[in-house]
Design an enzyme around this catalytic site. Sequence first.
Site, PDB file in Angstrom:
ATOM      1  N   SER A 111      -0.939  -1.624  -3.593  1.00 48.33           N
ATOM      2  CA  SER A 111      -0.691  -0.189  -3.616  1.00 48.33           C
ATOM      3  C   SER A 111       0.648   0.126  -4.285  1.00 48.33           C
ATOM      4  CB  SER A 111      -0.790   0.362  -2.187  1.00 48.33           C
ATOM      5  OG  SER A 111      -0.877   1.766  -2.180  1.00 48.33           O
TER       6      SER A 111
ATOM      7  N   ASP B 202     -11.713   4.707  -3.829  1.00 45.01           N
ATOM      8  CA  ASP B 202     -10.260   4.863  -3.880  1.00 45.01           C
ATOM      9  C   ASP B 202      -9.906   5.657  -5.134  1.00 45.01           C
ATOM     10  OD1 ASP B 202      -7.498   4.569  -4.029  1.00 45.01           O
ATOM     11  OD2 ASP B 202      -7.502   2.383  -3.841  1.00 45.01           O
TER      12      ASP B 202
ATOM     13  N   HIS C  57      -9.099   2.163   0.213  1.00 38.71           N
ATOM     14  CA  HIS C  57      -7.700   1.834   0.019  1.00 38.71           C
ATOM     15  C   HIS C  57      -7.110   1.362   1.352  1.00 38.71           C
ATOM     16  CE1 HIS C  57      -4.019   2.126  -2.412  1.00 38.71           C
ATOM     17  NE2 HIS C  57      -3.423   2.349  -1.249  1.00 38.71           N
TER      18      HIS C  57
END
Length: 317
Positions: A165, A259, A289
């Site tokens: 991320s 996502d 995610h």
Amino acid sequence: MTTVSNMNYELSEEMQSLVYWSSIYSPADQHIDSIRAAYDAMCLHYTLPRDGTVDVEDKIVPHDMHPVNVRLYSPLGQAPAQGWSCVVYIHGGGWMVGNLDSHEFITRYLCRDLNVAVLSVDYRLAPEHHFPAAYEDCEVVYEWLKQHGADWNINTDQIVLVGDSAGGNLAAALAIQLQHTANQACGLALIYPSLSGCFENESCQQHAQAPLLSVEDMHYYLKAYAPNTQDWQDLRLSPMLAQDLSDMPPSFIAVAEYDPLSDDGRIFAERLQQANISTEFYLGKGLLHGSLRLVRDCPVVQDLYQHMLSSIKQMLK
């Protein structure tokens, strides 16, 4: 800031569980302390107690202005003569949450399963510290490691950058900056990375209200980290904007299907391949995610993890 969303996604039992527990650990209010406390509690939920299979030691990387806390995971036993190969792990959390404890659900296991050292970076967080503070801390750690890693039994020629991320953003940005230097990493592994300040691609439109990460969330995190939108054009924040990828390291990029960031990873992987960089792309079917923390519980995440291990082993040959 959105936490979960009741969209028409056909989620596996594992993904439904992830959404459920994320809602259980939602913050009491929108104060950053509440957000961090909830995130820390959620991470702890997915972290098994230490079992003595690796050595763990907290250390400090020195710097005149901003020393950086790090955690070094080392395999048991005698280090090779050249030192351990090393994964530098940069955690996710929207540049706002996360710490040395939050990603121990993965860092310990990378150390054990790869038989390498893993160095986790506790970079400064927004909103107290704006861009490029987080990036600069990661750069300080990497550069110190290249010069002094032997002091920690680390082979300075065998370092792979790994991040998920926002951590994937920082790892990719660092690899971009290391191009055409003598210090480039020997590999890069990104899990559902955020790679630009543009939220207009197809996955952002299709999954704008995805559970666990919405486009609104992404704006929130990015504005907290980089309030000056002119910084969104900086390659240290938007590595996707790099025109030259010719000296990037071999790469592994995994994305979650549901996502808004999935196109970031896919497009970046395609561009690396076009630049003749050895790159493996993995699409986590049905994943959300943040699903990496289900690495022990979800077959698709376990498969993603095994592909990542295999790729990193090739990078460290």
